[in-house]
Design a protein around this motif. Sequence first.
Motif, PDB file in Angstrom:
ATOM      1  N   VAL A 373       0.839  -1.206   0.000  1.00 36.39           N
ATOM      2  CA  VAL A 373       0.000   0.000   0.000  1.00 36.39           C
ATOM      3  C   VAL A 373       0.874   1.256   0.000  1.00 36.39           C
ATOM      4  N   GLU A 374       0.275   2.338  -0.506  1.00 36.56           N
ATOM      5  CA  GLU A 374       1.008   3.595  -0.645  1.00 36.56           C
ATOM      6  C   GLU A 374       0.747   4.553   0.516  1.00 36.56           C
ATOM      7  N   SER A 375      -0.312   4.289   1.305  1.00 36.39           N
ATOM      8  CA  SER A 375      -0.700   5.278   2.327  1.00 36.39           C
ATOM      9  C   SER A 375      -1.455   4.595   3.466  1.00 36.39           C
ATOM     10  N   VAL A 376      -1.602   5.352   4.557  1.00 31.93           N
ATOM     11  CA  VAL A 376      -2.389   4.871   5.701  1.00 31.93           C
ATOM     12  C   VAL A 376      -3.840   4.648   5.273  1.00 31.93           C
ATOM     13  N   GLU A 377      -4.357   5.561   4.463  1.00 34.78           N
ATOM     14  CA  GLU A 377      -5.765   5.451   4.010  1.00 34.78           C
ATOM     15  C   GLU A 377      -5.979   4.135   3.257  1.00 34.78           C
ATOM     16  N   GLU A 378      -5.040   3.836   2.369  1.00 35.26           N
ATOM     17  CA  GLU A 378      -5.182   2.603   1.592  1.00 35.26           C
ATOM     18  C   GLU A 378      -5.071   1.370   2.503  1.00 35.26           C
ATOM     19  N   ALA A 379      -4.188   1.458   3.496  1.00 37.89           N
ATOM     20  CA  ALA A 379      -4.041   0.339   4.441  1.00 37.89           C
ATOM     21  C   ALA A 379      -5.357   0.088   5.177  1.00 37.89           C
ATOM     22  N   ILE A 380      -5.973   1.162   5.636  1.00 34.86           N
ATOM     23  CA  ILE A 380      -7.239   1.012   6.385  1.00 34.86           C
ATOM     24  C   ILE A 380      -8.331   0.453   5.473  1.00 34.86           C
ATOM     25  N   LYS A 381      -8.336   0.933   4.223  1.00 33.93           N
ATOM     26  CA  LYS A 381      -9.358   0.475   3.274  1.00 33.93           C
ATOM     27  C   LYS A 381      -9.221  -1.048   3.032  1.00 33.93           C
ATOM     28  N   ILE A 382      -8.015  -1.516   2.803  1.00 32.58           N
ATOM     29  CA  ILE A 382      -7.832  -2.956   2.564  1.00 32.58           C
ATOM     30  C   ILE A 382      -8.088  -3.744   3.857  1.00 32.58           C
ATOM     31  N   ALA A 383      -7.606  -3.200   4.970  1.00 33.35           N
ATOM     32  CA  ALA A 383      -7.810  -3.907   6.258  1.00 33.35           C
ATOM     33  C   ALA A 383      -9.303  -4.132   6.507  1.00 33.35           C
ATOM     34  N   ASN A 384     -10.105  -3.126   6.219  1.00 33.14           N
ATOM     35  CA  ASN A 384     -11.550  -3.235   6.481  1.00 33.14           C
ATOM     36  C   ASN A 384     -12.317  -3.850   5.310  1.00 33.14           C
ATOM     37  N   GLY A 385     -11.590  -4.242   4.259  1.00 33.64           N
ATOM     38  CA  GLY A 385     -12.263  -4.630   3.020  1.00 33.64           C
ATOM     39  C   GLY A 385     -12.656  -6.084   2.910  1.00 33.64           C
ATOM     40  N   THR A 386     -12.928  -6.757   4.026  1.00 31.62           N
ATOM     41  CA  THR A 386     -13.443  -8.137   3.959  1.00 31.62           C
ATOM     42  C   THR A 386     -14.749  -8.195   4.758  1.00 31.62           C
ATOM     43  N   PRO A 387     -15.479  -9.296   4.601  1.00 37.13           N
ATOM     44  CA  PRO A 387     -16.718  -9.424   5.394  1.00 37.13           C
ATOM     45  C   PRO A 387     -16.435  -9.682   6.877  1.00 37.13           C
ATOM     46  N   TYR A 388     -15.165  -9.912   7.235  1.00 41.57           N
ATOM     47  CA  TYR A 388     -14.844 -10.284   8.617  1.00 41.57           C
ATOM     48  C   TYR A 388     -14.416  -9.092   9.461  1.00 41.57           C
ATOM     49  N   GLY A 389     -14.429  -9.272  10.766  1.00 44.83           N
ATOM     50  CA  GLY A 389     -13.972  -8.226  11.680  1.00 44.83           C
ATOM     51  C   GLY A 389     -13.663  -8.820  13.041  1.00 44.83           C
ATOM     52  N   LEU A 390     -12.686  -9.722  13.078  1.00 44.85           N
ATOM     53  CA  LEU A 390     -12.373 -10.372  14.357  1.00 44.85           C
ATOM     54  C   LEU A 390     -11.214  -9.631  15.035  1.00 44.85           C
ATOM     55  N   GLY A 391      -9.975  -9.983  14.691  1.00 45.26           N
ATOM     56  CA  GLY A 391      -8.847  -9.269  15.282  1.00 45.26           C
ATOM     57  C   GLY A 391      -8.164  -8.394  14.247  1.00 45.26           C
TER      58      GLY A 391
END
Length: 457
Positions: A373-391
């Motif tokens: 990733v190129e930025s913090v924004e992109e990191a957050i977008k990919i991190a949150n970009g799945t149907p899951y939200g565990l850890g």
Amino acid sequence: MPIATINPATGEVLKKFDPLPPEQIDAAIGRSVSGFRALRETSFDQRAAWMRAAADLLEAEQDDVGRLMTLEMGKTLTAAKAEVVKCAKACRFYADNAEGFLADEPADADAVGALRAYARYQPLGPVLAVMPWNFPLWQAMRFAAPALMAGNTGLLKHASNVPQTALYLGELFARAGFPEGAFQTLLVGSDAVEHILSDPRVRAATLTGSENAGRSIAAVAGRELKKTVLELGGSDPFVVLPSADVERAAQVATTSRSQNNGQSCIAAKRFIVHTDVYDRFVDAFVAAMSALTVGDPLLDGTDVGPLATEQGRDDVEAQVADAVAHGASVRCGGQRGDGAGWWYPPTVVTDLTPDMRMYAEEVFGPVAGVYRVESVEEAIKIANGTPYGLGSNVWTSDAPESERFINELDAGAVFVNGMVTSYPQLPFGGVKNSGYGRELSAAGIREFCNLKAVWVG
Ligand code: NDP
């Protein structure tokens, strides 16, 4: 799925069991009700003494029960024994803290026109626990210890591939002194779950497992108006930013992705790395994943054993093949082992794109997907970009950046500069398709309680 112990390292069937017939299920539920009547009358001190006795048994028997787990689902013996010890700690934690967690909560009596007003936690009754094979003792224990300390009784339907560990658990609490019926194992297939959960004597259910199993249990519980706690899958992000200790992050990434032979709901699965440190991180990560010792899980020094089931191994293989077919690069591993048993090596895959299954699906094996990733924004977008939200994990030494991730990651846990782990002291659970409700901590013991409002005039 047959109820059987099949050694995943060899594929050999070691022991088979017949499912419990309906009349024995009915009798067990009956014992759970009478066990509940007995248990709810006991004091916290009495239950704590029994819980500490269970902890003593676990510690004394860690070698035997650890070996049993290794034979049933393939985790390394070292990891299995550590799991037993962790269970003993959880027993002691709830023995020490249950009374405080469930103490009456005073309210403002004047404001409600009462002489006294408070809220009291009371147990619900028999609770069905549907549990998975990946941490066969720990997943069940983190339900059982708080439930029994609250005065509930437990009916364990364990995964069909860990029947002997399930039977061990079914006897443990009786041996520790708990009344008959306080905690029982029902050797049944998943087809019996609807019948058990529909029984009016069973008051609630908890499940750790797949999304499908979660939907199915929640549907029955919804129809029956029963409380559920669901701990489902995860595809945890592991974000590495330029200010991180990159070498340390790569080491911890390796542990997180390979623990339990890659079969943990809270394993880091998607490694999201800032371009400034991408090459350094990937080189160190690939080197560390390649250096892991794959082999007989009973031997000291083995890091990664086989996957627990043939189906699980085939699923992982198919997910990697799909990524490769769509243009991903395999940096290490990526080929199933030859011969008997369900082997899959530590694997690192880069150049992932959203059209690949690995992008959104959980991979339940030692396979890491790496994203640049190129930025913090992109990191957050990919991190949150799945149907899951565990850890979720983030590596940074920048305080405001760390605060931003703590706030913006859609997950039930955020670990900064460390690896997501379950602790009795911290709540555990997810958001989105990772489920709802919380295990462990004060929140976990309160899930299966009736919080009764008391008004005394
Ligand atoms: P499952 O969800 O199938 O199994 C977990 C438990 O649920 C087992 O006791 C199983 O019984 C039971 N179960 C399965 N289907 C139903 C159903 N329809 N109704 C009621 N109970 C049911 O997990 P798998 O072992 O098949 O693993 C598949 C995937 O699940 C993994 O790839 C992973 O994504 C996820 N998983 C997550 C875990 C976690 O820790 N959150 C743990 C294990 C799996 P039986 O064994 O008899 O089928």
